[in-house]
Design an enzyme around this catalytic site. Structure first.
Site, mmCIF file in Angstrom:
data_model
loop_
_atom_site.group_PDB
_atom_site.id
_atom_site.type_symbol
_atom_site.label_atom_id
_atom_site.label_comp_id
_atom_site.label_asym_id
_atom_site.label_seq_id
_atom_site.Cartn_x
_atom_site.Cartn_y
_atom_site.Cartn_z
ATOM 1 N N ARG A 189 -4.824 1.410 -0.531
ATOM 2 C CA ARG A 189 -4.657 -0.029 -0.366
ATOM 3 C C ARG A 189 -4.549 -0.769 -1.685
ATOM 4 O O ARG A 189 -5.346 -0.566 -2.611
ATOM 5 C CB ARG A 189 -5.831 -0.605 0.435
ATOM 6 C CG ARG A 189 -5.621 -2.083 0.767
ATOM 7 C CD ARG A 189 -6.763 -2.665 1.546
ATOM 8 N NE ARG A 189 -6.442 -4.036 1.953
ATOM 9 C CZ ARG A 189 -7.325 -5.016 2.055
ATOM 10 N NH1 ARG A 189 -8.603 -4.779 1.829
ATOM 11 N NH2 ARG A 189 -6.945 -6.237 2.418
ATOM 12 N N LEU A 190 -3.547 -1.652 -1.740
ATOM 13 C CA LEU A 190 -3.476 -2.713 -2.737
ATOM 14 C C LEU A 190 -3.805 -3.992 -1.986
ATOM 15 O O LEU A 190 -3.015 -4.469 -1.174
ATOM 16 C CB LEU A 190 -2.080 -2.793 -3.358
ATOM 17 C CG LEU A 190 -1.849 -3.924 -4.370
ATOM 18 C CD1 LEU A 190 -2.735 -3.731 -5.590
ATOM 19 C CD2 LEU A 190 -0.389 -3.988 -4.783
ATOM 20 N N SER A 219 10.674 -11.814 -7.155
ATOM 21 C CA SER A 219 11.816 -11.386 -7.950
ATOM 22 C C SER A 219 13.118 -11.948 -7.391
ATOM 23 O O SER A 219 13.237 -12.201 -6.193
ATOM 24 C CB SER A 219 11.889 -9.847 -7.958
ATOM 25 O OG SER A 219 13.131 -9.386 -8.441
ATOM 26 N N GLY A 220 14.112 -12.108 -8.256
ATOM 27 C CA GLY A 220 15.438 -12.537 -7.831
ATOM 28 C C GLY A 220 16.342 -11.395 -7.421
ATOM 29 O O GLY A 220 17.547 -11.610 -7.195
ATOM 30 N N CYS A 268 0.830 -1.192 0.000
ATOM 31 C CA CYS A 268 0.000 0.000 0.000
ATOM 32 C C CYS A 268 0.866 1.243 0.000
ATOM 33 O O CYS A 268 2.081 1.191 -0.042
ATOM 34 C CB CYS A 268 -0.905 0.001 1.230
ATOM 35 S SG CYS A 268 -1.845 -1.527 1.443
#
Length: 612
Positions: A50-51, A377-378, A2
């Site tokens: 907010r996500l 993700s790396g 968020c």
């Protein structure tokens, strides 16, 4: 994931300042496209965008608990991956919950342990708690600084936000940039705590800031610890594998679609393979994405940075682990679009970008967001395991400066003294600034008992990467991904893994004479041999000469104006660049044009006042 913001004032009644808080919160709309909320008290105002990722229905914010002595409210960004265990412990201690969200767990954790809740959290997070029982604001940021958090003082309190733009939306914020701000922008050092805008600072990674009527105080609840490493090679490799499996298992928790970023390099392939194995046990298939460029399959030319294209290796991994794989193919015209540049500069709050590497990343994330809300993700494996080539070069090992500035092959030498005109460059004295910041950074490193001079030097190099270099990449990843509402998680930043590998001797980290020896050994059974034997290749850029041509045309258009950028950069140097042949233009000249265009865009968006 968020965006958070807020305002604490000990002399105003903030219940009458809803409009100002709404304006601050609105700047975080991209970080939180699903919902917004505010909480107002006399002395504090909290905003939230907010996500929704965990408990989509029940995790609305800000959250608060009313106690007999006053309310305790939180606005929170990020993910705590051990929230289920913490929730169980808090239930045993008598707490009751209304949702399944990690936000409520952190709030009740604060009620139970106060600021010490930070010591118990595993994850990426930045949050603010207003404790009306004692009229105190508490700001806490995760250990590695994955999630951003900024604070600025006012005459009677503070403003704070996930990004500077939230603070700048308040009329009380100082919009001045001085020489120190420009030094931090151009030095490529990422000094903990520093910010571009005068009077503003970031909450340091692993930091706690408290604000009350007595003022602002800051402490660190975590720094990179120096410990003895007693495990042998076999045990070390096994421990790393066990940690990686646990980390990925935790970071796959989500109530929304998730995926992995797969370049075909070792780091992203490890994360994708572990995610595929984990989800496969649940009867699910992992989804993976890679970026590619129109014509790359036939016009790729190896250079000192990239020996091989990504696509074939990503396909090898996808076939091996059974991922649902998709390449997002971009063309130079879209990457060069000024509107995309503007979106990236707005997201980063900074005139410093990685040019087409940033615009292509933005477009990649935008495409991924159509299918997934969470991506693993790396990022950061090179910093943790020693993957960059300069880790292994005697010249860089011996240099009395930041390693990524010590060797010409580090495309990262973009602190570039040619960014500004001659007078401003002289006033900035970037070499002196970098020298001082380097000395400050080295002084933070604690030597282990009995550690040899070479092992200590390599510890210093690892420390510099984990406290400076990685944060530039993490900030880039966070800002650009959140600009399109995509949550990117970084398993290699789990503090347990970081601490363990940081204290592993360099002789073990390179036991087979290669970079990232321990990571390769810990995951060799998961990956195709093509990836295990691949030479490191950084995030790709476009090779299309038409991209340079687009930059030249945009710079010519800029030169036809009285843009304020020419108060900071040399107009004649840009004119010279536009007369060069786009088909043979070097990467360095292309980067110079990108830097001027970025700076012009930033000046237009943010209208800073300079005190130089």
């Amino acid at each position: 994931m968020c965006g958070i913001t807020g305002w604490v004032s000990f002399d105003r009644d903030l219940t009458t300042h809803r409009a100002e808080l709404d304006a601050m919160t609105a700047t975080m709309a991209c970080r939180g496209p699903d919902a917004d909320g505010v909480w107002l008290d006399r002395r504090a105002a909290l905003g939230h965008r907010r996500l929704a990722v965990i408990d989509v229905e029940g995790g609305s914010q800000p959250m608060w608990v009313d106690t007999d002595d006053g309310a305790v409210a939180i606005t929170y960004s990020g993910e705590v991956y051990n929230f289920v265990e913490l929730r169980g412990e808090l239930l045993r201690r008598g707490h009751r919950f209304r949702s399944r969200s990690d936000t409520e767990v952190v709030l009740h954790g604060y009620l139970e342990w106060g600021e010490a809740v930070a010591d118990r959290l595993n994850g990426m997070y930045a949050f603010a708690v207003w404790d009306a029982r004692v009229d105190r604001l508490v700001l806490i940021r995760d250990r590695l600084g994955v999630k951003p958090l900024y604070v600025a003082g006012t005459d009677d309190g503070v403003l704070f936000g996930s990004e500077p733009k939230a603070i700048l939306a308040n009329a009380l914020a100082d919009r001045t940039v001085d020489l120190d701000g420009l030094r931090e922008l151009a030095s490529f050092t990422q000094t903990p705590g520093a910010a571009v805008w005068r009077g503003m600072r970031e909450v340091v990674p692993g930091g706690v800031v408290t604000v009350d009527r007595a003022g602002l105080r800051e402490r660190r609840y975590w720094t990179l610890p120096t410990r003895a490493h007693t495990d042998d090679l076999t045990t070390t490799v096994a421990t790393i594998r066990e940690l990686l499996e646990d980390v990925v298992d935790r970071q796959l928790v989500s109530d929304v679609p998730r995926c992995t970023l797969l370049s075909g390099g070792l780091d992203s392939s490890v994360i994708t393979a572990l995610a595929a194995a984990n989800l496969g046990r649940r009867g699910e298939q992992v989804r993976s994405f890679t970026v590619d460029f129109v014509g790359r399959d036939h016009d790729f030319v190896a250079d000192e940075f990239r020996a091989t294209p990504d696509a074939p290796y990503a396909l090898d991994v996808a076939a091996r682990v059974g991922s649902q794989h998709q390449a997002v193919v971009l063309d130079q015209a879209t990457i060069a679009d000024p509107a995309v540049r503007r979106a990236v500069i707005t997201a980063r709050d900074s005139p410093i970008s990685f040019g087409d590497l940033d615009t292509s990343l933005y477009l990649l994330f935008q495409a991924i967001r159509q299918h997934s809300t969470v991506a693993l993700s790396g990022e950061s494996a090179d910093e943790v395991f020693g993957g960059y080539r300069w880790f292994h070069q005697p010249q860089a090992q011996a240099a009395e400066t930041f390693p990524w500035m010590a060797v010409p092959v580090s495309g990262a030498r973009a602190q570039a003294p040619d960014r500004f005109n001659a007078d401003l460059t002289a006033a900035l004295d970037l070499r002196g600034y970098i020298r001082d910041r380097y000395a400050q950074a080295v002084a933070e490193v604690e030597r282990a008992d009995g550690e040899s001079d070479h092992e200590m030097r390599m510890r210093v190099m690892c420390h510099l990467h984990l406290t400076r270099f990685v944060r530039m990449l993490l900030e880039r990843k966070d800002r650009i991904s959140m600009a399109v509402g995509l949550e990117v998680r970084v398993p290699f930043c789990d503090h347990r893994l970081v601490e363990y590998v940081y204290n592993t001797p360099w002789s073990l980290k390179t036991f087979d004479g290669r970079e990232k020896s321990l990571l390769r050994a810990a995951t060799a059974d998961l990956l195709p041999s093509s990836v295990l034997n691949r030479v490191k290749s950084p995030y790709p850029g476009t090779l299309d000469p038409l991209y340079a041509g687009s930059l030249i045309q945009q710079c010519k258009e800029l030169l036809s104006t009285d843009d304020p950028v020419f108060e900071l950069v040399d107009r004649s140097e840009l004119e010279d660049l536009t007369r060069r042949d786009s088909a043979t233009m070097s990467l360095e000249y292309r980067n110079r044009m990108e830097r001027v265009l970025d700076l012009s865009t930033w000046l237009d968006i943010y209208r800073p006042q300079f005190r130089l």
